[in-house]
Motif scaffolding. Structure first.
Motif, mmCIF file in Angstrom:
data_model
loop_
_atom_site.group_PDB
_atom_site.id
_atom_site.type_symbol
_atom_site.label_atom_id
_atom_site.label_comp_id
_atom_site.label_asym_id
_atom_site.label_seq_id
_atom_site.Cartn_x
_atom_site.Cartn_y
_atom_site.Cartn_z
ATOM 1 N N GLN A 6 5.347 -34.527 -8.261
ATOM 2 C CA GLN A 6 5.785 -34.868 -9.613
ATOM 3 C C GLN A 6 7.298 -35.062 -9.648
ATOM 4 O O GLN A 6 7.787 -36.018 -10.240
ATOM 5 N N GLU A 7 8.038 -34.174 -8.992
ATOM 6 C CA GLU A 7 9.494 -34.291 -8.944
ATOM 7 C C GLU A 7 9.949 -35.559 -8.233
ATOM 8 O O GLU A 7 11.005 -36.109 -8.535
ATOM 9 N N GLN A 8 9.132 -36.027 -7.284
ATOM 10 C CA GLN A 8 9.480 -37.230 -6.528
ATOM 11 C C GLN A 8 9.007 -38.504 -7.220
ATOM 12 O O GLN A 8 9.130 -39.592 -6.671
ATOM 13 N N GLY A 9 8.453 -38.371 -8.425
ATOM 14 C CA GLY A 9 8.075 -39.546 -9.202
ATOM 15 C C GLY A 9 6.686 -40.086 -8.949
ATOM 16 O O GLY A 9 6.425 -41.274 -9.178
ATOM 17 N N ALA A 10 5.763 -39.240 -8.500
ATOM 18 C CA ALA A 10 4.391 -39.688 -8.258
ATOM 19 C C ALA A 10 3.752 -40.188 -9.548
ATOM 20 O O ALA A 10 4.069 -39.715 -10.637
ATOM 21 N N THR A 11 2.846 -41.130 -9.414
ATOM 22 C CA THR A 11 2.119 -41.660 -10.568
ATOM 23 C C THR A 11 1.059 -40.657 -11.017
ATOM 24 O O THR A 11 0.703 -39.732 -10.277
ATOM 25 N N ASP A 12 0.543 -40.852 -12.224
ATOM 26 C CA ASP A 12 -0.527 -39.980 -12.716
ATOM 27 C C ASP A 12 -1.731 -40.017 -11.783
ATOM 28 O O ASP A 12 -2.362 -38.996 -11.531
ATOM 29 N N ARG A 13 -2.041 -41.174 -11.283
ATOM 30 C CA ARG A 13 -3.188 -41.317 -10.369
ATOM 31 C C ARG A 13 -2.973 -40.493 -9.093
ATOM 32 O O ARG A 13 -3.887 -39.829 -8.611
ATOM 33 N N GLU A 14 -1.760 -40.545 -8.556
ATOM 34 C CA GLU A 14 -1.454 -39.760 -7.356
ATOM 35 C C GLU A 14 -1.517 -38.262 -7.638
ATOM 36 O O GLU A 14 -2.044 -37.498 -6.828
ATOM 37 N N LEU A 15 -1.026 -37.852 -8.802
ATOM 38 C CA LEU A 15 -1.080 -36.439 -9.182
ATOM 39 C C LEU A 15 -2.516 -35.973 -9.383
ATOM 40 O O LEU A 15 -2.877 -34.862 -8.987
ATOM 41 N N GLN A 16 -3.349 -36.823 -9.963
ATOM 42 C CA GLN A 16 -4.755 -36.481 -10.137
ATOM 43 C C GLN A 16 -5.444 -36.300 -8.792
ATOM 44 O O GLN A 16 -6.260 -35.388 -8.616
ATOM 45 N N VAL A 41 -13.616 -34.809 -4.465
ATOM 46 C CA VAL A 41 -13.657 -34.453 -5.876
ATOM 47 C C VAL A 41 -12.748 -35.438 -6.580
ATOM 48 O O VAL A 41 -11.645 -35.704 -6.119
ATOM 49 N N ARG A 42 -13.220 -36.003 -7.681
ATOM 50 C CA ARG A 42 -12.407 -36.976 -8.412
ATOM 51 C C ARG A 42 -12.306 -36.589 -9.874
ATOM 52 O O ARG A 42 -13.265 -36.124 -10.463
ATOM 53 N N PHE A 43 -11.120 -36.793 -10.436
ATOM 54 C CA PHE A 43 -10.932 -36.693 -11.874
ATOM 55 C C PHE A 43 -11.153 -38.083 -12.442
ATOM 56 O O PHE A 43 -10.586 -39.049 -11.963
ATOM 57 N N THR A 44 -11.963 -38.180 -13.474
ATOM 58 C CA THR A 44 -12.149 -39.466 -14.142
ATOM 59 C C THR A 44 -11.962 -39.275 -15.639
ATOM 60 O O THR A 44 -12.402 -38.275 -16.210
ATOM 61 N N ASP A 45 -11.268 -40.209 -16.240
ATOM 62 C CA ASP A 45 -11.038 -40.193 -17.686
ATOM 63 C C ASP A 45 -10.426 -38.879 -18.180
ATOM 64 O O ASP A 45 -10.836 -38.329 -19.194
ATOM 65 N N VAL A 46 -9.447 -38.360 -17.462
ATOM 66 C CA VAL A 46 -8.784 -37.125 -17.843
ATOM 67 C C VAL A 46 -7.777 -37.414 -18.942
ATOM 68 O O VAL A 46 -6.928 -38.282 -18.806
ATOM 69 N N GLU A 47 -7.915 -36.721 -20.050
ATOM 70 C CA GLU A 47 -6.962 -36.867 -21.147
ATOM 71 C C GLU A 47 -5.941 -35.748 -21.144
ATOM 72 O O GLU A 47 -4.783 -35.950 -21.469
ATOM 73 N N HIS A 48 -6.378 -34.546 -20.786
ATOM 74 C CA HIS A 48 -5.467 -33.401 -20.789
ATOM 75 C C HIS A 48 -6.030 -32.327 -19.862
ATOM 76 O O HIS A 48 -7.232 -32.080 -19.845
ATOM 77 N N ILE A 49 -5.157 -31.703 -19.115
ATOM 78 C CA ILE A 49 -5.547 -30.573 -18.287
ATOM 79 C C ILE A 49 -4.396 -29.584 -18.309
ATOM 80 O O ILE A 49 -3.233 -29.973 -18.294
ATOM 81 N N ASP A 50 -4.724 -28.311 -18.398
ATOM 82 C CA ASP A 50 -3.703 -27.275 -18.525
ATOM 83 C C ASP A 50 -4.019 -26.165 -17.537
ATOM 84 O O ASP A 50 -5.157 -25.693 -17.475
#
Length: 53
Positions: A6-16, A41-50
């Motif tokens: 995240q600090e290196q600027g990864a995209t949301d897809r890469e973070l997922q 394991v894949r995240f699909t259609d993630v709106e929010h995760i905490d």
């Protein structure tokens, strides 16, 4: 790994993808004690995760 990406600027897809890999290894496979044949394991259609640390 997630925070570094995240600090290196990864995209949301890469973070997922990183989060999904971590869940696979820690939660589903439990450090190699179960679900050994689980390949992905894949995240699909993630709106929010905490997460709490």
């Amino acid at each position: 790994r997630l925070f570094d990406a995240q600090e290196q600027g990864a995209t949301d897809r890469e973070l997922q993808k990183i989060a999904a890999e971590a869940l696979k290894e820690v939660y589903f496979q439990d450090g190699g004690r179960r679900a050994g044949s689980l390949e992905e394991v894949r995240f699909t259609d993630v709106e929010h995760i905490d997460f709490d640390l």
